[in-house]
Design a protein around this motif. Structure first.
Motif, PDB file in Angstrom:
ATOM      1  N   LEU A 233     -33.582  16.915 -38.513  1.00 10.76           N
ATOM      2  CA  LEU A 233     -33.074  15.675 -39.089  1.00 10.76           C
ATOM      3  C   LEU A 233     -32.120  14.998 -38.117  1.00 10.76           C
ATOM      4  O   LEU A 233     -32.217  13.791 -37.856  1.00 10.76           O
ATOM      5  CB  LEU A 233     -32.371  15.973 -40.415  1.00 10.76           C
ATOM      6  N   GLU A 234     -31.196  15.766 -37.559  1.00  7.03           N
ATOM      7  CA  GLU A 234     -30.215  15.206 -36.624  1.00  7.03           C
ATOM      8  C   GLU A 234     -30.889  14.686 -35.360  1.00  7.03           C
ATOM      9  O   GLU A 234     -30.620  13.565 -34.908  1.00  7.03           O
ATOM     10  CB  GLU A 234     -29.180  16.277 -36.267  1.00  7.03           C
ATOM     11  N   LYS A 235     -31.787  15.484 -34.796  1.00 13.72           N
ATOM     12  CA  LYS A 235     -32.442  15.080 -33.549  1.00 13.72           C
ATOM     13  C   LYS A 235     -33.338  13.860 -33.755  1.00 13.72           C
ATOM     14  O   LYS A 235     -33.386  12.959 -32.905  1.00 13.72           O
ATOM     15  CB  LYS A 235     -33.270  16.252 -33.003  1.00 13.72           C
ATOM     16  N   ALA A 236     -34.045  13.812 -34.892  1.00 15.57           N
ATOM     17  CA  ALA A 236     -34.949  12.688 -35.153  1.00 15.57           C
ATOM     18  C   ALA A 236     -34.180  11.385 -35.299  1.00 15.57           C
ATOM     19  O   ALA A 236     -34.583  10.338 -34.769  1.00 15.57           O
ATOM     20  CB  ALA A 236     -35.770  12.964 -36.409  1.00 15.57           C
ATOM     21  N   ILE A 237     -33.046  11.426 -36.011  1.00 15.12           N
ATOM     22  CA  ILE A 237     -32.240  10.212 -36.195  1.00 15.12           C
ATOM     23  C   ILE A 237     -31.682   9.745 -34.856  1.00 15.12           C
ATOM     24  O   ILE A 237     -31.717   8.543 -34.530  1.00 15.12           O
ATOM     25  CB  ILE A 237     -31.113  10.469 -37.212  1.00 15.12           C
ATOM     26  N   ASP A 238     -31.158  10.686 -34.071  1.00 12.71           N
ATOM     27  CA  ASP A 238     -30.591  10.305 -32.771  1.00 12.71           C
ATOM     28  C   ASP A 238     -31.651   9.691 -31.874  1.00 12.71           C
ATOM     29  O   ASP A 238     -31.410   8.671 -31.209  1.00 12.71           O
ATOM     30  CB  ASP A 238     -29.971  11.535 -32.092  1.00 12.71           C
ATOM     31  N   TYR A 239     -32.839  10.309 -31.849  1.00 11.27           N
ATOM     32  CA  TYR A 239     -33.894   9.759 -30.990  1.00 11.27           C
ATOM     33  C   TYR A 239     -34.307   8.373 -31.470  1.00 11.27           C
ATOM     34  O   TYR A 239     -34.424   7.436 -30.672  1.00 11.27           O
ATOM     35  CB  TYR A 239     -35.118  10.675 -30.967  1.00 11.27           C
ATOM     36  N   GLU A 240     -34.541   8.236 -32.782  1.00 15.09           N
ATOM     37  CA  GLU A 240     -35.034   6.965 -33.314  1.00 15.09           C
ATOM     38  C   GLU A 240     -34.022   5.850 -33.129  1.00 15.09           C
ATOM     39  O   GLU A 240     -34.382   4.716 -32.787  1.00 15.09           O
ATOM     40  CB  GLU A 240     -35.396   7.128 -34.796  1.00 15.09           C
TER      41      GLU A 240
ATOM     42  N   ASP B 254     -41.455  19.302 -30.565  1.00 16.33           N
ATOM     43  CA  ASP B 254     -41.785  19.843 -29.253  1.00 16.33           C
ATOM     44  C   ASP B 254     -41.442  18.846 -28.146  1.00 16.33           C
ATOM     45  O   ASP B 254     -40.992  19.239 -27.062  1.00 16.33           O
ATOM     46  CB  ASP B 254     -43.266  20.213 -29.178  1.00 16.33           C
ATOM     47  N   ARG B 255     -41.648  17.563 -28.427  1.00 15.99           N
ATOM     48  CA  ARG B 255     -41.340  16.534 -27.437  1.00 15.99           C
ATOM     49  C   ARG B 255     -40.020  15.823 -27.733  1.00 15.99           C
ATOM     50  O   ARG B 255     -39.594  14.977 -26.943  1.00 15.99           O
ATOM     51  CB  ARG B 255     -42.461  15.500 -27.403  1.00 15.99           C
ATOM     52  N   ASN B 256     -39.398  16.181 -28.859  1.00 14.82           N
ATOM     53  CA  ASN B 256     -38.171  15.519 -29.304  1.00 14.82           C
ATOM     54  C   ASN B 256     -38.333  14.003 -29.263  1.00 14.82           C
ATOM     55  O   ASN B 256     -37.579  13.274 -28.611  1.00 14.82           O
ATOM     56  CB  ASN B 256     -36.963  15.942 -28.461  1.00 14.82           C
ATOM     57  N   GLU B 257     -39.324  13.521 -30.022  1.00  9.36           N
ATOM     58  CA  GLU B 257     -39.551  12.086 -30.094  1.00  9.36           C
ATOM     59  C   GLU B 257     -40.178  11.733 -31.434  1.00  9.36           C
ATOM     60  O   GLU B 257     -40.746  12.596 -32.115  1.00  9.36           O
ATOM     61  CB  GLU B 257     -40.481  11.623 -28.964  1.00  9.36           C
TER      62      GLU B 257
END
Length: 493
Positions: free
Chosen positions: A222-229, A253-256
């Protein structure tokens, strides 16, 4: 340009009923594909839905816990869309008249307390599951989840960072487990988050175009997805582009995030009241009964622990992050009421660490609160030092063995005086006798003249080294506080 992130979450809470929301099929996880789906779930001709009373009661419980309004009547609607794992071609949900309206969730993010407002919480059925990775060139459909009862909790776009979103999700996760409406197992899909993310110029009060990231099943994702988006949207806007309203998927896997489809609006689903389900009337007497049955809520307990036990806000929040942990702590401190801080330190420290090491929660702890309280009592009466108590604790834990299933029986057989018996059998009693301590101290002073001179010259580290030598000579059995006191007296007297 300075940007502000705006986040709202839609959290799907799988309700802890034994049967599905509109049928009697089992909700148990792990059945062979398509073996836990009955005629209603499969939408065979002529079947009719029958509402699960347990699902409604759990929705009422959540509504009361967050201070929302329990709407009566609420109405079930058909949400129309076509997907292979949706047997009916529509999902039974709630739209204009949900069962819960409003409410809020108090969170703590870093050192900041925030209140996140809720729009609604509505009942709906889950869809099935598409299996892409198990078949070559084909997709399998498992309808076991079809009809599983969900409560979708929708927040206002009140969060301004991924950290706040995670804090809110964790708080809601703890709450639904606390009040017993969901097991919270994210690996099995019992608690899933959709994040609506947008960015806007700092200081603006207009919302940007949002993108929805679907089915985030861990707080880290959740944290990584929001930061990336958020970063992606800022980059698009700074390059002169426009944000398209989309539903996106997070690839860990690609953090995107990647686009799945254009984001639908409510009109795209052609909601209309389900003709097979009457409006849901909830009487005040039922609401009152559910209110009486609610346990003390985490926020109320935190305030009580701070007020009555003198705990810090951090400690109180940590202890109430899990209901079983809070109950365990309360049972320990009931037996040792004079030192709630000591009880809190051990529950949050040694006990939690050992449970994490074996992947268990507090309801499976091999040591009873009475056994832990007896051990802590031996610290309080100077029988043990803190270090010795950790040794005794490790020996107590070891008696649980390698079979967690047998812990309960072993815990009862071991008895409340387990710590005392280990102390006596292992000779682990702390030495506080002044004569014996002075003998060790005199020997260390005589053997460490250089350290003595350094301490008297003002080097505090030399004193700590001498204390360490005394503890070494005493094989860890000397009372550290008395050693410090007597050693300093001899060196400065």
């Amino acid at each position: 340009m300075q940007w502000e992130i705006v986040v709202g979450l839609e959290v799907h809470v799988q309700l802890s009923t034994c049967s599905k929301i509109f049928s009697g099929a089992s909700t148990a996880f792990g059945a062979a594909p398509n073996t836990a789906a009955c005629a209603v779930d499969l939408a065979l001709p002529g079947v009719l839905p029958v509402l699960n009373r347990g699902a409604v009661e759990r929705a009422i419980r959540l509504g009361l816990a967050v201070g929302g309004r329990i709407r009566s009547p609420s109405v079930f609607a058909r949400k129309n869309y076509f997907y292979p794992d949706l047997p009916k071609g529509y999902q039974i949900s709630q739209y204009e008249l949900p069962i819960v309206e409003g409410g809020s969730v108090a969170i703590r993010s870093g050192e900041v307390d925030r209140v996140i407002r809720l729009v609604r919480a509505h009942l709906e059925e889950d869809a099935g599951k598409s299996l892409h990775e198990d078949f070559h060139g084909m997709t399998g459909i498992d309808l076991n989840r079809a009809g599983t009862p969900l409560l979708e909790v929708v927040s206002e776009p009140d969060m301004r960072s991924s950290a706040e979103a995670v804090s809110y999700a964790r708080t809601l996760h703890a709450l639904v487990r606390w009040i017993g409406i969901c097991d919270g197992n994210m690996q099995e899909g019992s608690f899933r988050c959709d994040a609506n993310v947008s960015v806007r110029p700092a200081g603006s009060d207009r919302l940007g175009t949002r993108c929805e990231i679907k089915n985030l099943n861990s707080f880290r994702f959740l944290e990584k997805a929001i930061d990336y988006e958020a970063g992606r949207q800022m980059e698009v806007l700074e390059d002169g582009g426009k944000i398209l309203q989309q539903t996106r998927l997070y690839d860990p896997d690609r953090n995107e995030t990647r686009a799945m489809r254009s984001k639908e609006d409510a009109q795209d689903y052609r909601y209309f009241p389900d003709p097979d389900l009457l409006p849901l009337e909830i009487g005040e007497d039922w609401i009152a009964q559910v209110r009486r049955d609610l346990p003390e809520l985490p926020q109320q307990m935190r305030q009580r622990l701070e007020r009555d036990h003198g705990l810090s806000a951090y400690d109180a929040a940590a202890l109430t992050a899990d209901r079983e942990m809070a109950q365990y702590y309360e049972a320990v401190v009931a037996r040792l009421p004079d030192d709630p801080k000591l009880c809190a330190n051990w529950v949050m420290g040694e006990v939690s660490a050992h449970l994490n090491g074996v992947g268990k929660s507090f309801d499976g702890c091999p040591l009873s609160p009475a056994q832990l309280a007896r051990l802590l009592g031996r610290i309080r009466d100077d029988t043990l030092s803190g270090r010795m108590a950790k040794d005794v604790f490790g020996r107590m834990w070891a008696q649980a063995g390698d079979d967690p299933v047998a812990w309960k029986d072993r815990k009862e057989q071991a008895g409340e005086d387990l710590a005392d018996r280990i102390i006596e059998s292992q000779g682990l009693r702390q030495v506080s006798d002044e004569g014996e301590l002075e003998g060790w101290i005199d020997a260390v002073i005589a053997a460490n003249a250089r350290s003595v001179e350094e301490f008297r010259a003002g080097k505090e580290k030399a004193f700590n080294a001498l204390v360490g030598q005394v503890m070494k000579v005493a094989r860890g059995k000397a009372n550290p506080a008395r050693v410090n006191e007597l050693l300093k007296k001899k060196l400065t007297g």
